[in-house]
Scaffold this active site. Structure first.
Site, PDB file in Angstrom:
ATOM      1  CD  GLU A 131      -3.068  -0.921   0.347  1.00  0.00           C
ATOM      2  OE1 GLU A 131      -3.174   0.153  -0.268  1.00  0.00           O
ATOM      3  OE2 GLU A 131      -3.856  -1.871   0.198  1.00  0.00           O
TER       4      GLU A 131
ATOM      5  CB  CYS B 230      -1.849   7.430   1.131  1.00  0.00           C
ATOM      6  SG  CYS B 230      -3.251   6.631   1.906  1.00  0.00           S
TER       7      CYS B 230
HETATM    8  P1  NDP Z   1       8.075   5.121   4.713  1.00  0.00           P
HETATM    9  O1  NDP Z   1       8.113   4.382   3.436  1.00  0.00           O
HETATM   10  O2  NDP Z   1       9.197   6.029   5.032  1.00  0.00           O
HETATM   11  O3  NDP Z   1       7.951   4.125   5.946  1.00  0.00           O
HETATM   12  C1  NDP Z   1       6.892   3.202   6.058  1.00  0.00           C
HETATM   13  C2  NDP Z   1       7.246   2.175   7.106  1.00  0.00           C
HETATM   14  O4  NDP Z   1       8.336   1.379   6.637  1.00  0.00           O
HETATM   15  C3  NDP Z   1       7.712   2.775   8.436  1.00  0.00           C
HETATM   16  O5  NDP Z   1       7.242   1.976   9.499  1.00  0.00           O
HETATM   17  C4  NDP Z   1       9.202   2.694   8.305  1.00  0.00           C
HETATM   18  O6  NDP Z   1       9.857   2.672   9.541  1.00  0.00           O
HETATM   19  C5  NDP Z   1       9.365   1.356   7.619  1.00  0.00           C
HETATM   20  N1  NDP Z   1      10.648   1.176   6.950  1.00  0.00           N
HETATM   21  C6  NDP Z   1      11.561   2.098   6.575  1.00  0.00           C
HETATM   22  N2  NDP Z   1      12.617   1.519   5.963  1.00  0.00           N
HETATM   23  C7  NDP Z   1      12.374   0.179   5.961  1.00  0.00           C
HETATM   24  C8  NDP Z   1      13.077  -0.957   5.469  1.00  0.00           C
HETATM   25  N3  NDP Z   1      14.243  -0.847   4.846  1.00  0.00           N
HETATM   26  N4  NDP Z   1      12.511  -2.171   5.627  1.00  0.00           N
HETATM   27  C9  NDP Z   1      11.316  -2.308   6.231  1.00  0.00           C
HETATM   28  N5  NDP Z   1      10.598  -1.267   6.731  1.00  0.00           N
HETATM   29  C10 NDP Z   1      11.124  -0.041   6.592  1.00  0.00           C
HETATM   30  O7  NDP Z   1       6.693   5.886   4.704  1.00  0.00           O
HETATM   31  P2  NDP Z   1       6.145   6.915   5.754  1.00  0.00           P
HETATM   32  O8  NDP Z   1       6.114   6.319   7.118  1.00  0.00           O
HETATM   33  O9  NDP Z   1       6.897   8.186   5.554  1.00  0.00           O
HETATM   34  O10 NDP Z   1       4.633   7.085   5.274  1.00  0.00           O
HETATM   35  C11 NDP Z   1       4.264   7.929   4.250  1.00  0.00           C
HETATM   36  C12 NDP Z   1       4.023   7.158   2.969  1.00  0.00           C
HETATM   37  O11 NDP Z   1       3.051   6.172   3.188  1.00  0.00           O
HETATM   38  C13 NDP Z   1       3.461   8.042   1.877  1.00  0.00           C
HETATM   39  O12 NDP Z   1       4.057   7.719   0.639  1.00  0.00           O
HETATM   40  C14 NDP Z   1       1.991   7.679   1.854  1.00  0.00           C
HETATM   41  O13 NDP Z   1       1.342   7.950   0.653  1.00  0.00           O
HETATM   42  C15 NDP Z   1       2.062   6.230   2.164  1.00  0.00           C
HETATM   43  N6  NDP Z   1       0.779   5.738   2.653  1.00  0.00           N
HETATM   44  C16 NDP Z   1       0.071   4.881   1.879  1.00  0.00           C
HETATM   45  C17 NDP Z   1      -1.175   4.435   2.291  1.00  0.00           C
HETATM   46  C18 NDP Z   1      -1.952   3.448   1.499  1.00  0.00           C
HETATM   47  O14 NDP Z   1      -2.846   2.831   2.069  1.00  0.00           O
HETATM   48  N7  NDP Z   1      -1.687   3.246   0.219  1.00  0.00           N
HETATM   49  C19 NDP Z   1      -1.768   4.913   3.552  1.00  0.00           C
HETATM   50  C20 NDP Z   1      -0.931   5.787   4.287  1.00  0.00           C
HETATM   51  C21 NDP Z   1       0.302   6.190   3.834  1.00  0.00           C
HETATM   52  P3  NDP Z   1      10.383   4.025  10.195  1.00  0.00           P
HETATM   53  O15 NDP Z   1       9.306   5.043  10.133  1.00  0.00           O
HETATM   54  O16 NDP Z   1      10.659   3.586  11.563  1.00  0.00           O
HETATM   55  O17 NDP Z   1      11.588   4.417   9.372  1.00  0.00           O
END
Ligand code: NDP
Length: 506
Positions: free
Chosen positions: A250, A284
């Site tokens: 997602e 998102c």
């Molecule tokens: P990120 O991609 O930065 O992070 C998402 C999650 O992945 C966080 O828990 C993050 O941890 C974790 N993460 C980071 N690096 C890794 C890795 N190498 N391996 C595994 N997990 C990892 O997104 P954001 O948190 O900044 O969220 C915003 C994004 O999410 C936007 O693009 C938004 O559009 C999208 N989004 C999509 C939705 C949907 O349903 N399609 C709904 C809501 C948001 P940590 O934060 O601890 O680094």
């Protein structure tokens, strides 16, 4: 003492010998709570503990699981304001918006639990002519342990879209919230343990940064449900590929609204402003681009500008939306604003950044090649572009690598349905924005770089299962085609039957 007040003590106690990190209030910088950084060993231990919990949870069956999921949602529903306070403190959004988010999550939890058996339970299907002497059965079985990695922007609703449906389908879940919202994740998991102590290990938490997330992908989960950016999604897929662990993606969006000649311009403007600016644009499925036809463009811009002028970012009760939750996202928004104006675009309102607070910004005349049109901005900004007709609006809306949601405003139901069907996105609202998230029966997910797989609805339940097919021979036949003892002429006879039944189709 309330659960939200207990969070720092609970977390510090569970840290043991692990390193820790702080989560902070994005408006003030005050520490909200301290959490352990779960390393690979700690994550693996948690997932190992989840496997027997998953087996017991699956063995309980739909009815018993439904009772416990009801107890969980009752627990949440009695503490909406307590959780909303915590969401306000850790994510920054206004309390009222947090209440709305939690309400949606509870509604989905109820739907998932209430529809799991009908959607996934055993059923008999027609065996067909070639196996007419057999009975055929289909059921959707749980996968085992699902790893859920969530973002910070809707820290309750978004992970719950995976957690609720995975649990209702009979899986255990290990949840890794964003490092920006771990206290909210901790609250949700502590609430589960409090509401249904006999199955406490069915929902567990691991905290930390991206490395903890990557460790979860490697820890032996049976599926990984990821919500976040496409860039991180690629990394998650690469790690999961090592063990052929299936993934649900997602990812982000660049959602567009089309405003047609005969649209209710005032309603469209109100919806565009909410869709773009609420939650500081960190949605998102937020509206980031509007394509308004020449017939309505000027009126639409005037209405949007008037409504936007009434908005005020802040952290007090009267604020329209809060600060950017993550400081680095402010830099992305600033880059997009600079790029848009350098390319000839003009901000009719806003355009200013004050610390973590970004003024509501409406941009006109931004070229389609600009980052503000092509990349996810994730801030309280909106580009409005004049198009000769809705068809051109649709062409531009679809000219994106992403395709999550979208919106169409039109006075004609037929025309709007036609445009909505042809919009390259997983979801489209007609004459409103974001409404599809509040209909639990509707699947949610994207196309292209917005990801694949679905949460919510029947598809969302099936996403966390494997289809199991069973046949049972009811009566033996004199001629068994799947046998070395079948008569020599059986294949010819079969070919003649096929010719009779299907051969007339040209
Ligand atoms: P990120 O991609 O930065 O992070 C998402 C999650 O992945 C966080 O828990 C993050 O941890 C974790 N993460 C980071 N690096 C890794 C890795 N190498 N391996 C595994 N997990 C990892 O997104 P954001 O948190 O900044 O969220 C915003 C994004 O999410 C936007 O693009 C938004 O559009 C999208 N989004 C999509 C939705 C949907 O349903 N399609 C709904 C809501 C948001 P940590 O934060 O601890 O680094």
């Amino acid at each position: 003492m309330s659960l939200s007040e207990q969070v720092p003590e609970v977390s510090a106690a569970s840290a043991g010998s692990l390193a820790t990190f702080e989560s902070t209030d994005p408006a003030t910088g005050a520490v909200v709570a301290v959490f352990p950084v779960h390393d690979a060993d700690a994550v693996r231990e948690t997932v190992t503990r989840a496997h027997p919990a998953a087996a017991s949870w699956a063995a309980l069956g739909f009815a018993e699981r439904r009772l416990r999921l009801a107890a969980y949602r009752g627990h949440l529903a009695r503490r909406v304001h307590e959780l909303a306070d915590l969401v306000h403190r850790e994510n920054g959004k206004p309390h009222a918006d947090a209440v709305l988010e939690i309400t949606l999550a509870i509604d989905h939890l109820a739907w998932a639990a209430g529809h799991a058996e009908k959607t996934l339970g055993p059923r008999r299907v027609r065996a067909g002519a070639l196996a007419a002497n057999h009975a055929a059965y289909l059921e959707y079985q749980p996968l085992g342990v699902v790893g859920v990695i969530g973002p910070w922007n809707y820290p309750v609703f978004t992970p719950m879209g995976s957690i609720a449906y995975a649990l209702a389908a009979g899986n255990a879940v290990v949840f890794k919230p964003s490092e920006f919202t771990p206290a909210i994740g901790d609250w949700l998991v502590a609430a589960w343990r409090a509401a249904v102590p006999d199955v406490a290990d069915v929902l567990q938490l691991v905290t930390g940064s991206g490395e903890t997330g990557a460790a979860l992908c490697r820890a032996g989960v049976d599926k990984l449900a990821f919500t976040g950016s496409a860039a991180t999604g690629r990394k998650v897929m690469a790690v999961c590929a090592e063990t052929l662990t299936p993934v649900l993606m997602e990812c982000g969006g660049k959602d567009a609204m089309i405003v047609d000649d005969d649209a209710d311009v005032s309603a469209a403007a109100g919806a565009a402003v909410w869709g773009a600016m609420s939650n500081a644009g960190q949605t998102c499925i937020g509206i980031e681009r509007v394509y308004a036809t020449s017939a309505v463009h000027d009126r639409f811009v005037a209405e949007v500008t008037r409504r936007t002028a009434a908005l005020r970012p802040g952290s007090d009760d009267g604020a329209s939306y809060g600060p950017m939750t993550m400081a680095s996202q402010t830099d992305v928004v600033r880059r997009h604003l600079d790029d848009a104006t350098a390319a000839g675009g003009r901000a009719v309102t806003g355009g200013t950044v004050d610390g973590g607070f970004i003024a509501p910004t409406v941009l006109l005349g931004v070229p389609e090649s600009s980052a503000a049109v092509r990349e996810e901005t994730f801030g309280p900004t909106l580009t409005i572009t004049e198009v000769p007709d809705a068809e051109e609006g649709l062409r531009r809306a679809n000219d994106s690598s992403m395709g999550l949601g979208g919106s169409v405003f039109s006075g004609s139901a037929d025309r709007a349905m036609d445009l909505a069907r042809r919009m390259r996105s997983g979801m489209t609202s007609i004459n409103s924005v974001l409404t599809f998230v509040s209909v639990p029966a509707l699947p949610f997910g994207g196309v292209g770089e917005s990801g694949f797989g679905r949460i919510h609805g029947e598809d969302g339940l099936r996403e966390f299962t494997r289809a199991k097919a069973i046949t049972r021979q009811r009566v033996g036949l004199p001629v068994d085609l799947m046998s070395f003892s079948r008569p020599a002429g059986a294949a010819d006879a079969l070919a003649r039957v096929m010719r009779l039944v299907h051969g007339r189709h040209r």
